[in-house]
Design an enzyme around this catalytic site. Structure first.
Site, PDB file in Angstrom:
ATOM      1  N   ASP A 243       3.265   6.428  -3.931  1.00 27.64           N
ATOM      2  CA  ASP A 243       4.685   6.797  -3.868  1.00 27.64           C
ATOM      3  C   ASP A 243       5.033   7.846  -4.927  1.00 27.64           C
ATOM      4  OD1 ASP A 243       4.743   4.733  -2.063  1.00 27.64           O
ATOM      5  OD2 ASP A 243       6.376   3.637  -3.046  1.00 27.64           O
TER       6      ASP A 243
ATOM      7  N   HIS B 171       1.206   4.862  -7.652  1.00 27.46           N
ATOM      8  CA  HIS B 171       2.014   6.076  -7.811  1.00 27.46           C
ATOM      9  C   HIS B 171       1.109   7.191  -8.314  1.00 27.46           C
ATOM     10  CE1 HIS B 171       4.807   2.708  -7.891  1.00 27.46           C
ATOM     11  NE2 HIS B 171       5.743   3.532  -7.471  1.00 27.46           N
TER      12      HIS B 171
HETATM   13 NI    NI Z   1       9.306   5.179  -5.596  1.00 27.80          NI
END
Ligand code: NI
Length: 240
Positions: free
Chosen positions: A66, A207
Protein backbone atom coordinates in the site's frame (compact mmCIF):
# COMPACT_ATOMS: atom_id res chain seq x y z
CA UNK A 1 -26.03 -105.83 9.33
CA UNK A 2 -22.22 -105.57 9.21
CA UNK A 3 -22.28 -104.63 5.51
CA UNK A 4 -24.82 -101.85 6.00
CA UNK A 5 -22.72 -100.48 8.93
CA UNK A 6 -19.69 -100.27 6.60
CA UNK A 7 -21.85 -98.57 3.99
CA UNK A 8 -22.99 -95.93 6.50
CA UNK A 9 -19.44 -95.36 7.67
CA UNK A 10 -18.35 -94.96 4.06
CA UNK A 11 -21.14 -92.44 3.36
CA UNK A 12 -20.28 -90.58 6.55
CA UNK A 13 -16.58 -90.34 5.57
CA UNK A 14 -17.47 -89.08 2.09
CA UNK A 15 -19.80 -86.46 3.60
CA UNK A 16 -17.16 -85.38 6.13
CA UNK A 17 -14.54 -85.05 3.41
CA UNK A 18 -16.96 -83.02 1.30
CA UNK A 19 -17.82 -80.64 4.16
CA UNK A 20 -14.12 -80.29 5.02
CA UNK A 21 -13.24 -79.39 1.39
CA UNK A 22 -16.06 -76.84 1.11
CA UNK A 23 -15.01 -75.21 4.40
CA UNK A 24 -11.38 -75.01 3.34
CA UNK A 25 -12.36 -73.33 0.07
CA UNK A 26 -14.56 -70.85 1.87
CA UNK A 27 -11.75 -69.95 4.30
CA UNK A 28 -9.32 -69.49 1.45
CA UNK A 29 -11.74 -67.21 -0.35
CA UNK A 30 -12.21 -65.15 2.82
CA UNK A 31 -8.43 -64.83 3.12
CA UNK A 32 -8.15 -63.64 -0.46
CA UNK A 33 -10.92 -61.06 0.06
CA UNK A 34 -9.26 -59.85 3.25
CA UNK A 35 -5.90 -59.59 1.52
CA UNK A 36 -7.46 -57.63 -1.37
CA UNK A 37 -9.12 -55.27 1.11
CA UNK A 38 -5.80 -54.65 2.88
CA UNK A 39 -4.04 -53.97 -0.45
CA UNK A 40 -6.78 -51.59 -1.48
CA UNK A 41 -6.67 -49.62 1.74
CA UNK A 42 -2.88 -49.35 1.40
CA UNK A 43 -3.30 -48.07 -2.17
CA UNK A 44 -5.82 -45.53 -0.96
CA UNK A 45 -3.49 -44.41 1.77
CA UNK A 46 -0.71 -43.89 -0.77
CA UNK A 47 -3.06 -42.02 -3.12
CA UNK A 48 -4.08 -39.84 -0.20
CA UNK A 49 -0.46 -39.02 0.50
CA UNK A 50 0.06 -38.07 -3.14
CA UNK A 51 -2.98 -35.79 -3.07
CA UNK A 52 -1.73 -34.20 0.11
CA UNK A 53 1.70 -33.48 -1.37
CA UNK A 54 0.10 -32.04 -4.53
CA UNK A 55 -2.00 -29.83 -2.32
CA UNK A 56 1.10 -28.75 -0.42
CA UNK A 57 2.74 -27.69 -3.66
CA UNK A 58 -0.24 -25.49 -4.39
CA UNK A 59 -0.02 -23.25 -1.31
CA UNK A 60 -0.59 -19.69 -2.43
CA UNK A 61 -0.19 -16.32 -0.83
CA UNK A 62 -0.68 -12.70 -1.96
CA UNK A 63 1.74 -9.95 -1.04
CA UNK A 64 0.09 -6.53 -1.14
CA UNK A 65 1.86 -3.17 -0.96
CA UNK A 66 0.00 0.00 0.00
CA UNK A 67 0.72 3.74 -0.19
CA UNK A 68 3.25 3.69 -3.05
CA UNK A 69 4.86 3.75 -5.42
CA UNK A 70 7.92 5.15 -3.68
CA UNK A 71 11.67 5.36 -4.18
CA UNK A 72 12.20 1.73 -3.20
CA UNK A 73 9.50 0.27 -5.43
CA UNK A 74 11.77 -0.28 -8.46
CA UNK A 75 14.18 -2.29 -6.30
CA UNK A 76 11.27 -4.32 -4.99
CA UNK A 77 10.14 -5.02 -8.56
CA UNK A 78 13.67 -6.23 -9.39
CA UNK A 79 13.60 -8.65 -6.46
CA UNK A 80 10.13 -9.95 -7.31
CA UNK A 81 11.10 -10.44 -10.96
CA UNK A 82 14.22 -12.43 -10.05
CA UNK A 83 12.04 -14.73 -7.96
CA UNK A 84 9.10 -14.91 -10.37
CA UNK A 85 6.81 -13.66 -7.59
CA UNK A 86 3.66 -11.65 -8.36
CA UNK A 87 2.24 -9.01 -6.05
CA UNK A 88 -0.57 -6.47 -5.79
CA UNK A 89 0.07 -2.72 -5.40
CA UNK A 90 -2.64 -0.52 -3.91
CA UNK A 91 -1.38 2.78 -5.17
CA UNK A 92 -2.13 6.33 -4.10
CA UNK A 93 -3.11 8.65 -6.99
CA UNK A 94 -0.68 11.42 -6.01
CA UNK A 95 2.19 8.91 -6.15
CA UNK A 96 0.98 7.47 -9.42
CA UNK A 97 1.52 10.94 -10.91
CA UNK A 98 5.11 10.92 -9.62
CA UNK A 99 6.00 7.38 -10.74
CA UNK A 100 4.14 6.62 -13.98
CA UNK A 101 6.99 4.44 -15.31
CA UNK A 102 6.87 2.28 -12.21
CA UNK A 103 3.12 1.75 -12.69
CA UNK A 104 3.76 0.76 -16.30
CA UNK A 105 6.45 -1.67 -15.22
CA UNK A 106 4.19 -3.27 -12.59
CA UNK A 107 1.65 -4.01 -15.29
CA UNK A 108 4.24 -5.34 -17.74
CA UNK A 109 5.68 -7.69 -15.14
CA UNK A 110 2.34 -9.27 -14.26
CA UNK A 111 1.52 -7.52 -11.00
CA UNK A 112 -1.96 -6.29 -10.15
CA UNK A 113 -2.57 -2.59 -9.59
CA UNK A 114 -5.27 -1.64 -7.10
CA UNK A 115 -6.67 1.68 -5.93
CA UNK A 116 -5.84 3.28 -2.56
CA UNK A 117 -7.56 6.69 -3.21
CA UNK A 118 -5.93 9.86 -4.53
CA UNK A 119 -4.68 11.48 -1.29
CA UNK A 120 -4.78 8.48 1.08
CA UNK A 121 -7.91 9.76 2.75
CA UNK A 122 -10.06 7.89 5.27
CA UNK A 123 -13.09 7.55 3.05
CA UNK A 124 -15.77 7.37 5.73
CA UNK A 125 -14.81 10.85 6.96
CA UNK A 126 -15.82 12.29 3.56
CA UNK A 127 -19.16 12.66 1.85
CA UNK A 128 -20.01 9.75 -0.39
CA UNK A 129 -19.52 11.96 -3.42
CA UNK A 130 -16.08 13.21 -2.36
CA UNK A 131 -14.86 9.72 -1.43
CA UNK A 132 -15.95 8.32 -4.77
CA UNK A 133 -14.21 11.20 -6.58
CA UNK A 134 -10.95 10.25 -4.76
CA UNK A 135 -11.23 6.69 -6.04
CA UNK A 136 -12.32 7.57 -9.57
CA UNK A 137 -9.51 10.08 -10.03
CA UNK A 138 -6.96 7.40 -9.15
CA UNK A 139 -8.54 4.82 -11.44
CA UNK A 140 -8.47 7.34 -14.30
CA UNK A 141 -4.78 8.04 -13.66
CA UNK A 142 -3.99 4.34 -13.71
CA UNK A 143 -5.97 3.95 -16.91
CA UNK A 144 -4.09 6.83 -18.56
CA UNK A 145 -0.85 4.91 -17.98
CA UNK A 146 -1.68 1.24 -18.50
CA UNK A 147 -4.77 1.53 -20.68
CA UNK A 148 -7.19 0.15 -18.10
CA UNK A 149 -8.53 1.14 -14.69
CA UNK A 150 -8.79 -1.21 -11.74
CA UNK A 151 -11.65 -3.10 -10.15
CA UNK A 152 -9.82 -3.52 -6.83
CA UNK A 153 -9.97 -1.05 -3.97
CA UNK A 154 -8.30 -1.04 -0.60
CA UNK A 155 -9.74 1.86 1.36
CA UNK A 156 -7.07 3.50 3.55
CA UNK A 157 -7.40 2.17 7.13
CA UNK A 158 -9.81 -0.41 5.71
CA UNK A 159 -12.69 1.99 6.21
CA UNK A 160 -15.50 2.98 3.88
CA UNK A 161 -19.29 3.06 4.12
CA UNK A 162 -21.78 0.57 2.71
CA UNK A 163 -23.14 3.28 0.44
CA UNK A 164 -19.67 3.94 -1.00
CA UNK A 165 -19.11 0.22 -1.58
CA UNK A 166 -22.43 -0.04 -3.35
CA UNK A 167 -21.86 2.95 -5.61
CA UNK A 168 -18.28 2.07 -6.49
CA UNK A 169 -19.02 -1.57 -7.28
CA UNK A 170 -15.37 -2.61 -6.87
CA UNK A 171 -13.79 -5.54 -5.04
CA UNK A 172 -12.84 -4.30 -1.56
CA UNK A 173 -9.61 -6.05 -0.58
CA UNK A 174 -8.58 -6.12 3.08
CA UNK A 175 -5.87 -8.41 4.52
CA UNK A 176 -5.17 -11.43 6.75
CA UNK A 177 -1.61 -10.83 7.95
CA UNK A 178 -0.58 -7.37 9.20
CA UNK A 179 2.94 -7.09 10.67
CA UNK A 180 2.43 -3.32 11.28
CA UNK A 181 5.54 -2.69 9.14
CA UNK A 182 4.82 1.07 8.91
CA UNK A 183 4.93 1.27 12.70
CA UNK A 184 7.87 -0.98 13.64
CA UNK A 185 10.00 -0.24 10.51
CA UNK A 186 12.17 -3.19 11.49
CA UNK A 187 13.08 -5.74 8.83
CA UNK A 188 13.61 -8.70 11.20
CA UNK A 189 10.42 -8.05 13.16
CA UNK A 190 8.33 -7.86 9.97
CA UNK A 191 9.80 -11.08 8.54
CA UNK A 192 9.34 -12.92 11.82
CA UNK A 193 5.73 -11.83 12.31
CA UNK A 194 4.67 -12.68 8.75
CA UNK A 195 6.37 -16.10 8.76
CA UNK A 196 4.76 -16.91 12.10
CA UNK A 197 1.21 -15.90 11.09
CA UNK A 198 0.96 -16.79 7.40
CA UNK A 199 -1.28 -19.61 6.14
CA UNK A 200 -2.26 -20.88 2.73
CA UNK A 201 -4.53 -18.39 0.94
CA UNK A 202 -3.58 -15.37 3.04
CA UNK A 203 -3.24 -11.75 1.95
CA UNK A 204 -0.22 -10.04 3.52
CA UNK A 205 -0.20 -6.27 4.09
CA UNK A 206 3.05 -4.31 3.61
CA UNK A 207 4.04 -0.79 2.51
CA UNK A 208 6.64 -0.39 -0.25
CA UNK A 209 7.43 3.18 0.84
CA UNK A 210 9.72 1.81 3.60
CA UNK A 211 13.11 0.24 2.80
CA UNK A 212 12.73 -2.07 5.78
CA UNK A 213 9.47 -3.39 4.34
CA UNK A 214 10.95 -3.89 0.87
CA UNK A 215 13.87 -5.89 2.28
CA UNK A 216 11.51 -7.85 4.53
CA UNK A 217 9.26 -8.65 1.56
CA UNK A 218 12.13 -10.21 -0.39
CA UNK A 219 13.16 -12.33 2.60
CA UNK A 220 9.52 -13.42 3.03
CA UNK A 221 9.39 -14.49 -0.63
CA UNK A 222 12.61 -16.51 -0.28
CA UNK A 223 11.47 -18.22 2.92
CA UNK A 224 7.95 -19.07 1.76
CA UNK A 225 9.00 -20.23 -1.72
CA UNK A 226 11.23 -22.78 0.04
CA UNK A 227 8.11 -23.99 1.86
CA UNK A 228 6.31 -24.47 -1.46
CA UNK A 229 4.32 -21.23 -1.51
CA UNK A 230 3.55 -19.51 -4.78
CA UNK A 231 3.22 -15.72 -4.81
CA UNK A 232 0.15 -14.63 -6.76
CA UNK A 233 -1.88 -11.46 -7.19
CA UNK A 234 -5.05 -10.87 -5.18
CA UNK A 235 -7.02 -11.48 -8.37
CA UNK A 236 -5.37 -14.88 -8.88
CA UNK A 237 -6.04 -15.73 -5.24
CA UNK A 238 -9.73 -14.76 -5.53
CA UNK A 239 -10.32 -16.35 -8.95
CA UNK A 240 -7.91 -19.27 -9.32
NI1 NI B 1 -2.53 3.10 3.31
Amino acid sequence: MKNSYKKYLYIFLIAALYIFTVQMNRMERKDRVREAAINRSQDMEEEGKEEESLFEDKKRVALTFDDGPGEGTEGLLDGLKERNAKATFFVVGEKVEQYPDTIQRMKEEGHLIGNHTYTHVQMNTLSCEAAIAEVKKTSELIESIIGEGTGYLRPPYGECTKQMKKELDMFIVLWDVDPLDWSVQNEDAVVEKVLRDVEDGDIILLHDIFDTSVRAAIRIVDALQKEGYEFVTVEELMFP
